[in-house]
Scaffold this motif. Structure first.
Motif, short mmCIF file in Angstrom:
data_model
loop_
_atom_site.label_atom_id
_atom_site.label_comp_id
_atom_site.label_asym_id
_atom_site.label_seq_id
_atom_site.Cartn_x
_atom_site.Cartn_y
_atom_site.Cartn_z
N HIS A 84 0.82 -1.22 0.00
CA HIS A 84 0.00 0.00 0.00
C HIS A 84 0.85 1.27 0.00
CE1 HIS A 84 -2.64 -3.11 1.48
NE2 HIS A 84 -3.66 -2.35 1.20
N ARG A 188 -1.61 8.70 -0.13
CA ARG A 188 -1.22 7.39 -0.67
C ARG A 188 -1.55 7.39 -2.16
NH1 ARG A 188 -3.32 1.79 -1.10
NH2 ARG A 188 -5.41 2.23 -0.38
N TYR B 20 -8.92 7.93 -4.21
CA TYR B 20 -9.18 6.50 -4.24
C TYR B 20 -9.61 6.03 -5.62
CZ TYR B 20 -7.82 4.91 0.23
OH TYR B 20 -7.02 4.53 1.28
N ILE B 23 -6.36 5.52 -7.25
CA ILE B 23 -5.70 4.30 -6.74
C ILE B 23 -6.34 3.06 -7.34
CG2 ILE B 23 -5.36 2.87 -4.66
CD1 ILE B 23 -4.99 5.46 -3.08
N VAL B 27 -4.43 0.34 -9.64
CA VAL B 27 -4.26 -1.05 -9.21
C VAL B 27 -4.88 -2.01 -10.22
CG1 VAL B 27 -4.86 -2.73 -7.42
CG2 VAL B 27 -4.09 -0.46 -6.77
N ARG B 146 -7.63 -5.83 -2.00
CA ARG B 146 -6.87 -5.66 -0.73
C ARG B 146 -5.87 -4.53 -0.88
NH1 ARG B 146 -4.85 -11.26 1.66
NH2 ARG B 146 -3.65 -9.80 2.89
N CYS B 147 -5.32 -4.37 -2.08
CA CYS B 147 -4.37 -3.27 -2.33
C CYS B 147 -5.08 -1.93 -2.34
CB CYS B 147 -3.67 -3.44 -3.67
SG CYS B 147 -2.46 -4.72 -3.68
N ILE B 148 -6.30 -1.92 -2.89
CA ILE B 148 -7.03 -0.66 -2.98
C ILE B 148 -7.51 -0.22 -1.60
CG2 ILE B 148 -9.10 0.45 -3.94
CD1 ILE B 148 -8.83 -1.52 -6.32
N ALA B 149 -8.04 -1.15 -0.81
CA ALA B 149 -8.60 -0.81 0.50
C ALA B 149 -7.53 -0.21 1.40
CB ALA B 149 -9.18 -2.07 1.14
N PRO B 150 -7.90 0.73 2.27
CA PRO B 150 -6.92 1.28 3.22
C PRO B 150 -6.29 0.14 4.02
CG PRO B 150 -8.94 2.53 3.30
CD PRO B 150 -9.22 1.35 2.44
#
Lengths: 312, 194
Positions: A84, A188, B20, B23, B27, B146-150
């Motif tokens: 992440h 991020r 997001y 992101i 991803v 899982r990579c996208i979620a915080p």
């Protein structure tokens, strides 16, 4: 004599002329990298003599540029080592400040991510406090930053530059008490920073770090150090030759008010304290020698003039 | 995100939603999943906190054949395959070994495979199915989400059926009525939960 941090880049041929010149002028070479046919010297040189160095290095196609971050050790505090946050943006930023002469260490927190669950343990706190400045890389939501920042800054004594997704005004509004620097719109993200606008953002981070460090430099200048850490580096290198066998890229890391010696504390601390710097003055008289929380290294903190009444 | 028919990120913080969206796009693009996802709705509320991703998948009909990534050149007594993409090299070799035997398959370098005296035509070799991307699509999608979620949102609930998926994550125990929220988000796309 005012020493300023600069970077010299040039060919390997006759680069020792430049190195000798810097030393003769009273400057110090903090880091030296030889990359194939190129040499990069990160050094402190007297402000008035920069032109002279440029003049002499011209036939060697050398280039002298200002590097405000030379001689500083920066903690890039990443919330975790997961995909992440790595390699973007944590590594991008850590690498970018390194290009400008800083020694950056990535400090990744064991329980950094999340909102309620975020925390900072004593080891992480101590490691961050061993640096000149901490750059906190937080996420995209102001709610989370507002909630977790008080926990993450607990016990941190070094200046903090906060990078987060929200706009800079929002960051300033939600952080109480204020930190030393803010960079907005860097939260991020999961892409490489290579476009012009993204590189501008990295420049903005560097500018903010430089501004905060300048402030710290001014503070130090009010009560000058008993000895310049760069000079101390030269003395240690001369008196403890074992340091030359250390394979770490920077066996002696210069900080603004001290230096990290990458030798085991138990074996070398006493020897270090008794090194004579000049006229019978020992290192232990003008600096404190502590064990570092980073591996078993030694941390030397140079005392200011007001405490030692000595300047060498 | 041209390939995705519906793609929205909903969040009480508009700037957070924008980040997001970027992101999620990056991803899915990195994991080559844009052509698989038909509709995707992401809802994040950092105040709760909760992350919900619901979506519809497209049917993947294509399979990877030897001809897609290799050039088959029949010669006297042997057949030379020039590989242009190494991704499927290992499963292809495995199939060749099983079918023709190891003594008939030779790989002199990374991009060349030679088959000796095999009783098939070049056309047949080109038609051999090496991989079926639909087998691993759910696994890839879970990893991508899982990579996208915080990152701190480690309590997860995932449901992946043939063409629909839902992914809920939080750092706290998931609320009992999370089903209602999921139903709402599916309704926004004009769909019903699996």
């Amino acid at each position: 004599m005012m020493l300023v941090p600069v970077t010299y880049k040039g060919g390997i041929y006759q680069h020792d002329i430049v190195e000798d010149l810097i030393e003769d002028l009273g400057g110090y070479v903090v880091q030296k990298h030889i990359l194939a046919q190129e040499v990069v010297l990160q050094c402190f040189v007297p402000r008035d003599d920069i032109e002279l160095i440029r003049e002499i290095s011209r036939p060697l196609f050398g280039e002298v540029t200002d590097s405000p971050l030379v001689g500083t050790e920066i903690a890039i505090v990443s919330m975790s080592l997961e995909i992440h946050h790595l390699p973007h943006p944590s590594c991008d930023i850590a690498e970018y400040v390194r290009r400008l002469g800083a020694k950056s260490n990535m400090v990744s927190l064991a329980r950094g991510p999340g909102k309620r669950i975020a925390g900072l343990n004593d080891e992480e706190r101590d490691v961050i406090n061993e640096h000149d400045i901490a750059v906190y890389l937080l996420g995209n939501f102001e709610t989370c930053i507002e909630y977790k920042m008080p926990t993450l800054r607990r016990g941190i004594e070094v200046p903090i530059v906060l990078c987060g997704g929200p706009d800079i005004e929002v960051l300033k509004k939600i952080i109480d008490p204020p930190v030393d620097g803010y960079v907005g719109n860097v939260g991020r993200f999961m892409r490489r920073t290579k476009e012009a606008d993204q590189l501008d953002k990295l420049d903005e981070i560097v500018a903010e770090i430089t501004r905060v460090l300048e402030k710290k430099r001014d503070e130090i200048a009010k009560d000058p150090l008993s000895v310049s850490p760069a000079r101390l580096m030269g003395v240690i290198r001369e008196k403890i030759p074992e340091i030359l066998d250390v394979t770490s890229p920077t066996p002696l890391t210069v900080q603004m008010a001290g230096l990290r010696v990458k030798l085991p504390y138990d074996t070398f601390a006493e020897r270090l304290r008794h090194i004579e710097i000049e006229d019978g003055i020992q290192l232990g008289d003008i600096a404190e020698v502590h064990p570092s929380r980073m591996r078993d290294y030694i941390l030397v903190r140079v005392l200011p003039f007001s405490e030692t009444n000595t300047v060498i | 995100m041209l390939a995705v028919e519906y793609f929205e990120v909903e969040c009480p913080e508009p700037l957070g939603a924008e980040y997001y969206k970027q992101i999620a796009n990056d991803v899915l693009l990195d994991h080559n999943l844009l052509k698989v996802v038909d509709k995707l709705h992401i809802f994040i509320d950092p105040r709760v906190p909760v992350f919900v991703a619901v979506g519809i998948l497209r049917k993947i009909t294509t399979v990877v054949r030897v001809g897609d990534f290799a050039n088959v050149n029949p010669q006297e007594g042997k057949m030379t395959l020039v590989i242009s993409d190494e991704t499927y090299l290992a499963p292809m070799l495995k199939i060749f070994w099983e079918r023709f035997g190891k003594d008939k398959v030779e790989q002199p370098d990374r991009f060349t495979v030679i088959l000796y005296d095999v009783p098939v035509q070049a056309k047949e070799i080109e038609e051999i199915v090496v991989a079926d991307p639909s087998e691993s699509v759910h696994k890839d999608l879970i990893y991508a989400l899982r990579c996208i979620a915080p990152e701190g949102f480690r309590l997860r609930s995932e449901v992946f059926t043939g063409s629909k998926f839902l992914f809920v994550a939080s750092e706290n125990t998931l609320a009992e009525d999370i089903g209602t929220l999921i139903k709402e988000k599916f309704a926004l796309m004009g769909e019903v939960p699996p």
